[in-house]
Write an enzyme that holds these catalytic residues in place. Structure first.
Site, mmCIF file in Angstrom:
data_model
loop_
_atom_site.group_PDB
_atom_site.id
_atom_site.type_symbol
_atom_site.label_atom_id
_atom_site.label_comp_id
_atom_site.label_asym_id
_atom_site.label_seq_id
_atom_site.Cartn_x
_atom_site.Cartn_y
_atom_site.Cartn_z
ATOM 1 N N CYS A 132 10.218 -6.204 1.493
ATOM 2 C CA CYS A 132 9.511 -6.067 2.761
ATOM 3 C C CYS A 132 9.804 -7.212 3.713
ATOM 4 C CB CYS A 132 8.006 -5.940 2.529
ATOM 5 S SG CYS A 132 7.323 -7.279 1.545
ATOM 6 N N ARG A 161 18.932 -9.575 -1.511
ATOM 7 C CA ARG A 161 18.067 -9.660 -2.697
ATOM 8 C C ARG A 161 17.475 -8.284 -2.957
ATOM 9 N NH1 ARG A 161 12.443 -12.122 -3.027
ATOM 10 N NH2 ARG A 161 12.685 -12.161 -0.785
ATOM 11 N N SER A 182 4.378 1.051 2.341
ATOM 12 C CA SER A 182 4.766 1.411 3.699
ATOM 13 C C SER A 182 3.589 1.339 4.660
ATOM 14 C CB SER A 182 5.361 2.821 3.721
ATOM 15 O OG SER A 182 4.345 3.791 3.541
ATOM 16 N N PRO A 228 0.354 1.453 -10.542
ATOM 17 C CA PRO A 228 1.730 1.057 -10.246
ATOM 18 C C PRO A 228 2.524 2.221 -9.660
ATOM 19 C CG PRO A 228 1.510 1.505 -12.582
ATOM 20 C CD PRO A 228 0.134 1.676 -11.979
ATOM 21 N N GLU A 267 -0.496 -5.155 2.679
ATOM 22 C CA GLU A 267 0.780 -5.842 2.888
ATOM 23 C C GLU A 267 1.799 -4.737 3.096
ATOM 24 O OE1 GLU A 267 4.305 -6.825 2.535
ATOM 25 O OE2 GLU A 267 3.907 -7.190 0.415
ATOM 26 N N GLY A 310 -0.230 2.796 4.240
ATOM 27 C CA GLY A 310 -1.275 1.801 4.435
ATOM 28 C C GLY A 310 -2.300 2.229 5.457
#
Length: 520
Positions: free
Chosen positions: A324, A318, A269, A213, A290, A273
């Site tokens: 993202c 939100r 990011s 995490p 993702e 990634g």
């Protein structure tokens, strides 16, 4: 007592509706959540069914971004600890990978039921470490729970195929099998849902997991591991490795290069990634990414402006804009530009910043000071290059150091950072366009392609633009598009693969072709 006795929880500002069971919640003090109120708070990492410290003995503190108060400390693990977690997951896979789909389905359903029973405790953790207002945190928990429910059902539908053989002496079939150990690296903006969306699919397919995490939000991950243990998910099937930012690159590299890890799923990011993608190449691992977005939000002249503003608020604000799929560039047709901007400004004025445990607060803080500095620099760049501040435009220092005012900018030019880069903050930038072709061209003028939104009541235009936008997901007259049933993911540099839906299981299975010969 704070009581939600109804079946529906509705965000007063965004209109977002979340289904939830009746929940009773203890009132929180004005200083925010206290450690004693966090019923699922765990302060050790979780490896092979045991709560453990880092072998180095090091820890790091996690703070509440709304109050600045320290919640607790967790182990600052490194590569050595990660190897232990990988080995535990690899050993557990030898048995978990052979369980029946029904056995996995039953356990996942129990995990889901435990999450529902502890929804208020999980929401309290999300509010404490991510800063989300409590109603929004409850919304995330219910959304995150839905993935485990979904994949508990999909586990029994991982089906293969019987193929019509071209020869009478052969029978041909294809079966799906779990890939093995899955490394899951999750972000801080949805600390519960991003884990359940990945782990639910991985476990349903028969994989085991090592979860890393984000350093800002480790407690929700540890709480999910606690609930998994309570319902009987076997030791080693779920492992959680916590670390501070300094150890994250080494842990990420180990998860990408270990021969015992079969696949990696990462949300974060685009820059990180790409690095993980490169590291996974050495082992030709299964990769699901993702990554970042730069979502256009187009309002055509035929749109219902009130509904468009409602969708804009829901999509943009939100989690304080830290999603993202958040609308990043508002493209408004010239004939309705002024009216839309005024309506959006009026709606933004109803947003209330503060500690998420307080009544009526619907805007929390940015996650850390680095994010505050980034948002500040984006707004300054725009203003210095001629943008007009219609609303907000500065840090909300009267609320707290990590709060930033909801901000509305116009007179946006292509050379501004807010035009070309993902903002990840409460900044709405409005760009005027004249023709449909111009709007689509602007919307597609980025190397990102995660989500896109547009509002129109022209049926022909709706179908045409939905197909022309170069994104993986499109919201047509809708600002909130995510659900467990839908395939979540992007194109271009926004990622590889899909999460949620029945497609989400494909990231954790491979196809084995079996040919039976000499049958005559």
């Amino acid at each position: 007592m704070f009581t939600m006795s109804s079946f529906i929880l509705r965000n007063k500002v965004t209109g977002t509706v979340w289904k939830t069971k009746a929940i009773q919640h203890q009132c929180f003090s004005s200083t925010g959540l206290k450690r004693a109120q966090l019923n699922l708070l765990k302060t050790e990492a979780f490896i092979n069914g045991k709560w453990v410290s880092a072998k180095s003995g090091k820890t790091f503190q996690v703070t509440n971004p709304a109050t600045g108060q320290v919640i607790a400390s967790v182990p600052d693990m490194d590569v050595t600890d990660t190897k232990v977690a990988i080995e535990a997951a690899n050993e557990a896979f030898k048995t978990w990978g052979k369980t029946t789909a029904k056995e996995r389905s039953v356990l996942l359903r129990k995990w889901y039921d435990a999450m529902v029973a502890h929804a208020n405790d999980l929401a309290a953790l999300v509010t404490a470490e991510a800063g989300k207002p409590l109603p929004e945190a409850l919304g995330e928990v219910n959304y995150g729970n839905s993935f485990v429910e979904w994949f508990s059902e999909e586990a029994r539908r991982v089906n293969g195929d019987i193929i019509q053989s071209p020869q009478r002496s052969k029978e041909m079939m294809m079966i799906k099998q779990p890939i093995g150990v899955a490394a899951l690296i999750t972000p801080w903006n949805f600390p519960q849902a991003m884990i359940t969306r990945k782990a639910g699919a991985a476990l349903a397919a028969g994989c085991t997991c090592v979860i890393k995490p984000a350093e800002d939000t480790p407690f929700t991950a540890l709480a999910l591991a606690e609930l998994a243990q309570q319902v009987g998910i076997p030791d080693g099937v779920i492992n959680v490795v916590t670390s501070d930012r300094s150890n994250a690159p080494g842990i990420g590299n180990e998860l990408c290069t270990s021969p015992h890890v079969a696949g990696l799923s990462f949300t974060g990011s685009t820059e990180v990634g790409k690095l993980l993608y490169k590291q996974c190449a050495s082992g030709v691992k299964r990769v699901g990414l993702e990554l970042g977005g730069n979502a256009p939000f187009i309002v055509f002249e035929s749109a219902d402006l009130d509904k468009a503003v409602e969708g804009a608020i829901a999509s943009k604000f939100r989690n304080c804009g830290q999603t993202c799929v958040s609308a990043n560039r508002f493209l408004i047709q010239d004939k309705v530009f002024d009216a839309f901007v005024q309506k959006l400004k009026d709606k933004m004025a109803t947003l209330k910043l503060g500690d998420g445990t307080k009544p009526d607060v619907n805007q929390g803080p940015l996650i850390n000071m680095k994010q505050v500095e980034k948002v500040e620099s984006i707004v300054k760049d725009a203003v210095d290059k001629g943008a007009t501040v219609v609303y907000g435009g500065k840090p909300a220092s009267n609320v707290g150091p990590q709060f930033y005012e909801p901000t509305l900018l116009t007179n946006i030019k292509p050379n501004m950072v807010c035009y070309t880069e993902e903002i990840f903050g409460p900044i709405a930038v409005c760009i005027k366009f004249q023709t449909e072709e111009e709007a689509v061209d602007i919307g597609n003028s980025t190397n990102r392609g995660l989500a896109g939104y547009f509002y129109s009541n022209n049926v022909s235009q709706v179908w045409k633009v939905a197909k022309l936008l170069e994104v993986g997901m499109v919201g047509v007259n809708e600002g909130l598009i995510s659900s467990a049933e839908a395939a979540f993911g992007g194109i271009k540099e926004s990622g590889i693969g899909r999460e949620g839906s029945h497609y989400g299981l494909e990231e954790y299975t491979y196809i084995k072709y079996i040919c039976f010969g000499n049958l005559q």
